[in-house]
Write a protein that holds these residues in place. Structure first.
Motif, PDB file in Angstrom:
ATOM      1  N   GLY A  84       0.814  -1.198   0.000  1.00 22.60           N
ATOM      2  CA  GLY A  84       0.000   0.000   0.000  1.00 22.60           C
ATOM      3  C   GLY A  84       0.854   1.256   0.000  1.00 22.60           C
ATOM      4  O   GLY A  84       2.087   1.198  -0.020  1.00 22.60           O
ATOM      5  N   ARG A  85       0.220   2.419   0.067  1.00 21.36           N
ATOM      6  CA  ARG A  85       0.937   3.687  -0.048  1.00 21.36           C
ATOM      7  C   ARG A  85       0.801   4.559   1.191  1.00 21.36           C
ATOM      8  O   ARG A  85       1.176   5.725   1.173  1.00 21.36           O
ATOM      9  N   ARG A  86       0.269   4.006   2.268  1.00 27.03           N
ATOM     10  CA  ARG A  86       0.066   4.814   3.479  1.00 27.03           C
ATOM     11  C   ARG A  86       1.015   4.357   4.577  1.00 27.03           C
ATOM     12  O   ARG A  86       1.179   3.158   4.826  1.00 27.03           O
ATOM     13  N   GLU A  87       1.625   5.346   5.273  1.00 27.08           N
ATOM     14  CA  GLU A  87       2.505   5.041   6.401  1.00 27.08           C
ATOM     15  C   GLU A  87       2.065   5.729   7.681  1.00 27.08           C
ATOM     16  O   GLU A  87       2.528   5.353   8.754  1.00 27.08           O
ATOM     17  N   HIS A  88       1.210   6.735   7.588  1.00 32.47           N
ATOM     18  CA  HIS A  88       0.831   7.436   8.813  1.00 32.47           C
ATOM     19  C   HIS A  88      -0.632   7.863   8.768  1.00 32.47           C
ATOM     20  O   HIS A  88      -1.259   7.891   7.709  1.00 32.47           O
ATOM     21  N   LEU A  89      -1.156   8.188   9.940  1.00 31.13           N
ATOM     22  CA  LEU A  89      -2.533   8.631  10.074  1.00 31.13           C
ATOM     23  C   LEU A  89      -2.661   9.479  11.327  1.00 31.13           C
ATOM     24  O   LEU A  89      -2.150   9.108  12.386  1.00 31.13           O
ATOM     25  N   LEU A  90      -3.347  10.605  11.211  1.00 32.44           N
ATOM     26  CA  LEU A  90      -3.593  11.488  12.352  1.00 32.44           C
ATOM     27  C   LEU A  90      -4.990  11.213  12.917  1.00 32.44           C
ATOM     28  O   LEU A  90      -5.882  10.783  12.200  1.00 32.44           O
ATOM     29  N   THR A  91      -5.170  11.494  14.193  1.00 31.86           N
ATOM     30  CA  THR A  91      -6.472  11.347  14.835  1.00 31.86           C
ATOM     31  C   THR A  91      -6.816  12.620  15.588  1.00 31.86           C
ATOM     32  O   THR A  91      -6.011  13.118  16.380  1.00 31.86           O
ATOM     33  N   PHE A  92      -8.015  13.137  15.335  1.00 30.50           N
ATOM     34  CA  PHE A  92      -8.488  14.384  15.942  1.00 30.50           C
ATOM     35  C   PHE A  92      -9.728  14.113  16.776  1.00 30.50           C
ATOM     36  O   PHE A  92     -10.526  13.225  16.479  1.00 30.50           O
ATOM     37  N   VAL A  93      -9.910  14.903  17.818  1.00 29.91           N
ATOM     38  CA  VAL A  93     -11.158  14.939  18.575  1.00 29.91           C
ATOM     39  C   VAL A  93     -11.484  16.409  18.790  1.00 29.91           C
ATOM     40  O   VAL A  93     -10.707  17.140  19.407  1.00 29.91           O
ATOM     41  N   GLY A  94     -12.625  16.843  18.274  1.00 28.90           N
ATOM     42  CA  GLY A  94     -12.945  18.258  18.336  1.00 28.90           C
ATOM     43  C   GLY A  94     -11.899  19.061  17.590  1.00 28.90           C
ATOM     44  O   GLY A  94     -11.553  18.755  16.452  1.00 28.90           O
ATOM     45  N   SER A  95     -11.360  20.076  18.212  1.00 28.87           N
ATOM     46  CA  SER A  95     -10.356  20.918  17.565  1.00 28.87           C
ATOM     47  C   SER A  95      -8.938  20.445  17.816  1.00 28.87           C
ATOM     48  O   SER A  95      -7.985  21.074  17.360  1.00 28.87           O
ATOM     49  N   ASP A  96      -8.775  19.330  18.534  1.00 30.65           N
ATOM     50  CA  ASP A  96      -7.448  18.899  18.969  1.00 30.65           C
ATOM     51  C   ASP A  96      -6.915  17.727  18.159  1.00 30.65           C
ATOM     52  O   ASP A  96      -7.632  16.758  17.883  1.00 30.65           O
ATOM     53  N   LEU A  97      -5.639  17.811  17.803  1.00 29.23           N
ATOM     54  CA  LEU A  97      -4.903  16.669  17.272  1.00 29.23           C
ATOM     55  C   LEU A  97      -4.416  15.866  18.475  1.00 29.23           C
ATOM     56  O   LEU A  97      -3.601  16.348  19.264  1.00 29.23           O
ATOM     57  N   VAL A  98      -4.937  14.663  18.654  1.00 28.08           N
ATOM     58  CA  VAL A  98      -4.678  13.926  19.891  1.00 28.08           C
ATOM     59  C   VAL A  98      -3.726  12.762  19.719  1.00 28.08           C
ATOM     60  O   VAL A  98      -3.128  12.287  20.692  1.00 28.08           O
ATOM     61  N   SER A  99      -3.564  12.275  18.473  1.00 27.66           N
ATOM     62  CA  SER A  99      -2.739  11.089  18.287  1.00 27.66           C
ATOM     63  C   SER A  99      -2.262  11.015  16.847  1.00 27.66           C
ATOM     64  O   SER A  99      -2.871  11.592  15.940  1.00 27.66           O
ATOM     65  N   VAL A 100      -1.170  10.294  16.637  1.00 32.20           N
ATOM     66  CA  VAL A 100      -0.674  10.048  15.288  1.00 32.20           C
ATOM     67  C   VAL A 100      -0.091   8.643  15.225  1.00 32.20           C
ATOM     68  O   VAL A 100       0.564   8.188  16.165  1.00 32.20           O
ATOM     69  N   ARG A 101      -0.378   7.942  14.143  1.00 27.53           N
ATOM     70  CA  ARG A 101       0.240   6.647  13.861  1.00 27.53           C
ATOM     71  C   ARG A 101       1.286   6.841  12.787  1.00 27.53           C
ATOM     72  O   ARG A 101       1.068   7.514  11.788  1.00 27.53           O
ATOM     73  N   TRP A 102       2.465   6.177  12.971  1.00 24.52           N
ATOM     74  CA  TRP A 102       3.470   6.034  11.916  1.00 24.52           C
ATOM     75  C   TRP A 102       3.934   4.596  11.957  1.00 24.52           C
ATOM     76  O   TRP A 102       4.450   4.126  12.973  1.00 24.52           O
ATOM     77  N   LYS A 103       3.679   3.885  10.853  1.00 23.76           N
ATOM     78  CA  LYS A 103       3.946   2.452  10.815  1.00 23.76           C
ATOM     79  C   LYS A 103       3.306   1.790  12.032  1.00 23.76           C
ATOM     80  O   LYS A 103       2.110   1.976  12.265  1.00 23.76           O
ATOM     81  N   GLN A 104       4.073   1.040  12.845  1.00 31.84           N
ATOM     82  CA  GLN A 104       3.440   0.359  13.977  1.00 31.84           C
ATOM     83  C   GLN A 104       3.468   1.167  15.267  1.00 31.84           C
ATOM     84  O   GLN A 104       3.083   0.656  16.325  1.00 31.84           O
ATOM     85  N   PHE A 105       3.869   2.411  15.202  1.00 28.90           N
ATOM     86  CA  PHE A 105       3.994   3.234  16.407  1.00 28.90           C
ATOM     87  C   PHE A 105       2.852   4.246  16.506  1.00 28.90           C
ATOM     88  O   PHE A 105       2.468   4.881  15.523  1.00 28.90           O
ATOM     89  N   ARG A 106       2.337   4.403  17.726  1.00 32.69           N
ATOM     90  CA  ARG A 106       1.294   5.376  17.988  1.00 32.69           C
ATOM     91  C   ARG A 106       1.758   6.326  19.078  1.00 32.69           C
ATOM     92  O   ARG A 106       2.218   5.883  20.137  1.00 32.69           O
ATOM     93  N   ALA A 107       1.647   7.631  18.827  1.00 30.98           N
ATOM     94  CA  ALA A 107       1.994   8.654  19.810  1.00 30.98           C
ATOM     95  C   ALA A 107       0.733   9.373  20.242  1.00 30.98           C
ATOM     96  O   ALA A 107      -0.151   9.669  19.429  1.00 30.98           O
ATOM     97  N   TYR A 108       0.641   9.651  21.548  1.00 31.04           N
ATOM     98  CA  TYR A 108      -0.470  10.417  22.111  1.00 31.04           C
ATOM     99  C   TYR A 108       0.039  11.758  22.596  1.00 31.04           C
ATOM    100  O   TYR A 108       1.077  11.837  23.258  1.00 31.04           O
TER     101      TYR A 108
END
Length: 502
Positions: free
Chosen positions: A396-420
C-alpha cells in the motif's frame, strides 16, 4: 425472502463471461476492465475488530457470521483498516476523502447543534455522479441536518432512512422525555423515517419507533435491491451506500433473530447484520451483477465500551476490539482499527493484507477505478490504493494517520507506532499504569511536553510507553504532523466541532 421469487436467475451474460474466463484469465480480466464497475458499500455500525468470524470472532464468540466470512474469503481482507473515533467523523472522512476536522465534523453530530457537513464539500457521491453513476443512500447519514448538508443535496439521487442529523437510538427521546417529565413529544412530532429525491426536501414517511428500529435494516435492504434492479434495467452503473444499523446500540433484533446467538442482543444483532449482508449479496448475484461490482463491507469505528447494558439486556450490549485496547469514542487502537473487506471478482485477488488503509482512501481509490475526478482545490488526505487492491503492490501507499477529537490533534500513527499528545480519561489501570480511555465523553488534559509512544504490534493493549527508549520514532511521527500543518496555510480548517468551549 419474496424477492427471490420475483427475479429470475438468468445469467446468460455472466455464463458467456465465465466461459471466456475459463479459456483465459487474462482475457476475463481485460473484459472486466472495459466496463465501469458498480460500487456497493455496506457500512456497519460499531462492529469491533474482534467481532467478525474472519477476524477471530464469530462462532468463537457465540455469534457466527458465515456470510461476511465468505465475503472475506472471496476478497481482500484488510487487517489494518483505520477509521476515526466515532460515527460522524468516520462518515465525513469516507464521504470527503479528508480528515473530518477539515469539514468541522470531528465530533459526533447532535440534532439541534450546528455540526453539519459544509455546503462546499465534495462528496464521494458527487464525484461518482459526475462520473455517470446513479447514487443512493439508504440508512444513516449522520452528517448534520442543515438543508445543504442532507444527502439528497450532497450527491445522492435517492435517500431513505433516519433523519440526517440522528443516529439509531433517536426513537428513545419520546420515552426519555416522559420518564424525566422534562419534555412531552407526541409520536407525530418525534423522529421520523424520511426520504428524498435529488434536490427535493425531506418527506416524512412514518414515526421512528422502537418497533421500526427492530426492522429498519430489512427496509433498507428492500430499497437497496429495488435500486440495483432499476439500474440494471437502465444499464447504468451505480453507487449504493448502505449504512446499516447493526450493531449500534440499542441492539434490538427483529423477532426472527431474537435469541439467535449465545451472547445476548449484541450477538443477535451481529448475526442479523450478517444475514443482511448475505441477502444483499444474493440479490446482486441474482441480478447478474456480481462480477462487475466492487463490494465493500466495513465498520465505522470500534464497538461500544465496557459496561454497556441497555434496554434490559441480560449481557453487556457491546462487541470486542480483539487484541486491541479501546472502544467507540476513544483514540486508541481498538477504537480506530476495525474490519473491512473488499471484493471484486477477477480483479481483486482473494487474500489478507496488513497494509495500512484509511477510510479516507476509498474516495481517491474509487475515483481511479470508476473514472472520477479527485478535487484539486483542497487538501485530500485519502490515498489512491488501487494498486494494492489490484495486486500491483502488497504494502500500500500509506505510512501514517492522524487522529483528531474536536479541535485537537490527539494522536498520530506512523507504521506500527502510535503517539499520544494528551492523556484521556480518569483513573489508571493495567500493569503499565496507562491511563484508560473513557469513551466519547472522556476528558483530555495536556501532557508535559513529551508524547507517549506505544508499539501497537508488540503491545496491542498500549501498556508500555516506549517514548524515551525509542525517541528516534518521534522524528517521523512529528514529521507527519508538520506535513498536515503546512496544508493549513492555504486551506485553513473551519472552527473545530465543539460543545464545551464557549
Amino acid at each position: 425472502m419474496t424477492w427471490l421469487k420475483l427475479w429470475p436467475w438468468t445469467r446468460d451474460a455472466l455464463a458467456i463471461g465465465a466461459s471466456l474466463i475459463a479459456q483465459s484469465l487474462f482475457v476475463g480480466a481485460a473484459f472486466a476492465q472495459q466496463s465501469t464497475p458498480n460500487i456497493l458499500f455496506i457500512l456497519a455500525d460499531n462492529i469491533g475488530y474482534g467481532d467478525i468470524g474472519a477476524y477471530g470472532g464469530g462462532e468463537l464468540r457465540g455469534s457466527p457470521t458465515p456470510r461476511i466470512d465468505q465475503l472475506a474469503a472471496e476478497g481482500l481482507r484488510l487487517t489494518q483498516f483505520l477509521v476515526e473515533p466515532s460515527c460522524t467523523p468516520s462518515r465525513a472522512a469516507l464521504m470527503t476523502g479528508r480528515y473530518s476536522i477539515r469539514s468541522g465534523l470531528s465530533l459526533v453530530a447532535v440534532a439541534g447543534t450546528s455540526i453539519s457537513l459544509p455546503a462546499d464539500e465534495i462528496t464521494m457521491a458527487e464525484m461518482l455522479r459526475d462520473a455517470g453513476y446513479a447514487t443512493a443512500i439508504f440508512g444513516k447519514w449522520h452528517l448534520g441536518g442543515q438543508i445543504y448538508s442532507q444527502p439528497q443535496n450532497q450527491g445522492f439521487d435517492e435517500f431513505y432512512g433516519i433523519p440526517p442529523s440522528d443516529t439509531w437510538d433517536a426513537f428513545g427521546m419520546i420515552r426519555q422525555g416522559l420518564q424525566t417529565k422534562s419534555v412531552d413529544i407526541s409520536l407525530e412530532n418525534g423522529p421520523h423515517i424520511v426520504e428524498a429525491k435529488r434536490g427535493e426536501p425531506l418527506t416524512l414517511v412514518k414515526p421512528y419507533t422502537e418497533e421500526v428500529r427492530r426492522g429498519i435494516d430489512w427496509e433498507l435492504v428492500d430499497h437497496g435491491i429495488d435500486f440495483m434492479t432499476r439500474q440494471k434495467a437502465a444499464g447504468k452503473a451505480f453507487f449504493l451506500y448502505l449504512p446499516i444499523s447493526r450493531t449500534h446500540f440499542p441492539n434490538l433484533p427483529s423477532k426472527r433473530f431474537e435469541g439467535a446467538s449465545r451472547i445476548g442482543q449484541f450477538g443477535d444483532s451481529l448475526m442479523e447484520g450478517d444475514a443482511i449482508v448475505g441477502t444483499v449479496l444474493d440479490a446482486l448475484k441474482a441480478l447478474g451483477l456480481e462480477e462487475n461490482t466492487i463490494v465493500v463491507f466495513a465498520s465505522d469505528n470500534g464497538p461500544d465500551g465496557p459496561g454497556a447494558s441497555r434496554f434490559g439486556a441480560d449481557m453487556p450490549d457491546m462487541g470486542t476490539t480483539g487484541p486491541y485496547r479501546g472502544a467507540l469514542g476513544d483514540v486508541s487502537e481498538g477504537a480506530i482499527r476495525t474490519a473491512a473487506v473488499i471484493r471484486w471478482p477477477q480483479m481483486i485477488k482473494p487474500r489478507s493484507s496488513y497494509a495500512m488503509f484509511s477510510i479516507m482512501d476509498f474516495f481517491p481509490t474509487f475515483a481511479r477505478l470508476a473514472g472520477g475526478k479527485v478535487p484539486s482545490d483542497r487538501p485530500i488526505d485519502g490515498i489512491d490504493q488501487s494498486d494494492l487492491l489490484l495486486g500491483k503492490n502488497d504494502t500500500g501507499r500509506r505510512e501514517h494517520l492522524l487522529t483528531f477529537v474536536g479541535s485537537d490533534l490527539v494522536s498520530v500513527r506512523w507504521k506500527q507506532f502510535r503517539a499520544y499528545f494528551v492523556d484521556v480519561g480518569p483513573g489508571r489501570s493495567g500493569p503499565g499504569g496507562m491511563m484508560p480511555m473513557g469513551g466519547v465523553g472522556s476528558s483530555a488534559a495536556p501532557m508535559n511536553g513529551y508524547p507517549k509512544v506505544f508499539n501497537v504490534e508488540s503491545d496491542p493493549q498500549e501498556e508500555h510507553n516506549i517514548g524515551e527508549m525509542y525517541n528516534w520514532v518521534l522524528g517521523p511521527l512529528l514529521k507527519a504532523v508538520e506535513e498536515y500543518k503546512t496544508t493549513l496555510v492555504r486551506s485553513p480548517n473551519p472552527p473545530g466541532a465543539n460543545m464545551t468551549k464557549f
